[in-house]
Enzyme design. Structure first.
Site, PDB file in Angstrom:
ATOM      1  N   LYS A 116       1.117  -1.329   0.060  1.00  0.00           N
ATOM      2  CA  LYS A 116      -0.464   0.130   0.284  1.00  0.00           C
ATOM      3  C   LYS A 116       0.780   0.963  -0.063  1.00  0.00           C
ATOM      4  O   LYS A 116       0.391   2.620  -0.267  1.00  0.00           O
ATOM      5  CB  LYS A 116      -0.832  -0.053   1.177  1.00  0.00           C
ATOM      6  CG  LYS A 116      -1.985  -1.128   0.901  1.00  0.00           C
ATOM      7  CD  LYS A 116      -3.132  -0.782   2.162  1.00  0.00           C
ATOM      8  CE  LYS A 116      -4.730  -1.600   1.331  1.00  0.00           C
ATOM      9  NZ  LYS A 116      -5.350  -1.576   2.275  1.00  0.00           N
ATOM     10  N   LYS A 198      -3.901 -12.540  -8.069  1.00  0.00           N
ATOM     11  CA  LYS A 198      -5.783 -12.543  -7.160  1.00  0.00           C
ATOM     12  C   LYS A 198      -6.761 -11.519  -7.767  1.00  0.00           C
ATOM     13  O   LYS A 198      -5.638 -10.326  -7.629  1.00  0.00           O
ATOM     14  CB  LYS A 198      -5.356 -12.138  -5.177  1.00  0.00           C
ATOM     15  CG  LYS A 198      -5.742 -12.977  -4.829  1.00  0.00           C
ATOM     16  CD  LYS A 198      -6.063 -11.892  -3.271  1.00  0.00           C
ATOM     17  CE  LYS A 198      -6.396 -10.574  -2.498  1.00  0.00           C
ATOM     18  NZ  LYS A 198      -6.338 -10.574  -2.102  1.00  0.00           N
ATOM     19  N   LYS A 201     -10.891  -5.839  -6.255  1.00  0.00           N
ATOM     20  CA  LYS A 201     -11.684  -4.697  -6.209  1.00  0.00           C
ATOM     21  C   LYS A 201     -10.180  -3.803  -7.229  1.00  0.00           C
ATOM     22  O   LYS A 201     -10.961  -3.022  -7.817  1.00  0.00           O
ATOM     23  CB  LYS A 201     -11.452  -4.472  -5.343  1.00  0.00           C
ATOM     24  CG  LYS A 201     -12.942  -4.822  -4.023  1.00  0.00           C
ATOM     25  CD  LYS A 201     -13.380  -4.167  -2.976  1.00  0.00           C
ATOM     26  CE  LYS A 201     -13.650  -4.812  -1.976  1.00  0.00           C
ATOM     27  NZ  LYS A 201     -13.665  -5.386  -0.705  1.00  0.00           N
TER      28      LYS A 201
END
Ligand code: AMP
Ligand code: TRP
Length: 331
Positions: A116, A198, A201
């Protein structure tokens, strides 16, 4: 009924956008299977999402939308305690105390933090760094036994456990040690475009992700375009990550084993398999979409659910906080 009904399950999901098929299979289907046998709490972790910049109005909508999606996905609000994290102030209270137990070094090792901070270089805030401590507080407040999450959360759950052990050693037995609960199949639904990554979203390539609220047409298109290989054989092997992922999805949605999927499609090429998978997906998600709309059209009902959830959660959280405060010597 099993003898698990005293055991506590806790999980959290961030209110960021629409749920994906990965969330549905990797998290919610798994949660539903547990609701009869455990005491289950599911929190919409709105405070965690503040670590990323957001638009307040859209954020509020997303929070309510996620609640409606949980209900539409079949989570029963009577059997499960569903609530907003920010409605139970003990989460942030315990967060501070655990901040004083967690080490900088261990937080620095968290892969999600590294990822992040790489993605949001202009906003590496302190909350992003201590995010896993708030997550530990979420879990430990409810004396959680099991945390059903996807594999990607393993490191955070281990950290919560380490913090609990450290606290218990310092101040006496206070927290139940939580364990991660990962489903055997479906723990990782991969991107349809990059099957070694993966399904997420936040993927830049939206064709890799099926959103639960995608239209039938979009779903069909995404499945048709899903990356496979040139083998044209529906077999479950690591060498064929694309088809392996599609088979996992099929098996979870149709509720049959991987072996049964293989048997059903021996000697049929990818074309047929994909066509059936697209139909299965559309049919599986149709009731979800209908119910979602009904819940979104009924904000009073949503309010009733989240208030009831927060009340139930608070009762347990208060008990733990009382013990914690006594143990650490707060007057
Ligand atoms: P997130 O979407 O990252 O907020 O995750 C919510 C929950 O869904 C967590 O328990 C994740 O581990 C799980 N999850 C998210 N994406 C996937 C995926 N592609 N496959 C399996 N589980 C997932
Ligand atoms: N960090 C989790 C995620 O990104 C969300 C989360 C917050 C969570 N608190 C939790 C998951 C407690 C399980 C238990 O998916």
């Amino acid at each position: 009924m099993t003898n698990n009904d005293e055991k506590v399950i806790f999980s959290g999901a961030q209110p960021t956008g629409t749920l994906t098929l990965g969330n549905y299979i990797g998290a919610i289907q798994n949660w539903k299977a547990l609701e009869n046998d455990y005491q289950c709490l599911y929190s919409i972790v709105d405070l965690h999402s503040l670590t990323i910049r957001h638009d307040p109005k859209a954020f509020r909508e997303s929070c309510l939308s996620l609640l409606a999606q949980f209900l539409a996905a079949g989570l029963d609000p009577e059997r499960n305690t569903i609530f907003f994290q920010s409605h139970v102030p003990q989460h942030t209270e315990l967060n501070w105390i655990l901040n004083c137990v967690a080490y900088m070094g261990e937080l620095n090792r968290m892969t999600q933090f590294k990822e992040k901070s790489e993605r949001h270089k202009d906003n590496i805030n302190a909350g992003l760094f201590t995010y896993p401590v708030l997550q530990a507080a979420d879990i430990l407040l409810y004396q959680t036994n099991l945390v059903p999450v996807g594999e990607d959360q393993k490191q955070h759950i281990e950290l919560a456990r380490d913090i609990a052990i450290r606290f218990n050693n310092a101040y006496g037995d206070t927290f139940q040690l939580p364990e991660i609960h990962v489903p055997k199949v479906g723990a990782r639904i991969m991107s349809l475009q990059e099957p070694t990554k993966k399904m997420s979203k936040s993927d830049e390539d939206i064709n890799g992700t099926i959103f639960l609220l995608d239209s039938d047409k979009v779903i069909t298109k995404k499945v048709k375009r899903a990356v496979t290989d040139s083998e044209n054989k529906v077999v479950y092997r690591d060498e064929q990550p694309g088809i392996k992922n599609l088979m996992t999805i099929y098996s979870k949605l149709a509720n049959i084993t991987i072996q049964q999927v293989e048997e059903k499609y021996t000697d049929q090429g990818y074309g047929n398999f994909k066509k059936d998978l697209a139909e299965l997906m559309v049919e599986s998600l149709r009731p979800f979409k209908e119910k979602y709309q009904q819940y979104m059209d009924n904000p009073d009902y949503l309010e009733e659910i989240y208030k009831k959830g927060a009340k139930r959660a608070t009762t347990i959280a208060e008990r733990t906080m009382k013990d914690v405060k006594e143990k650490i010597g707060l007057v």
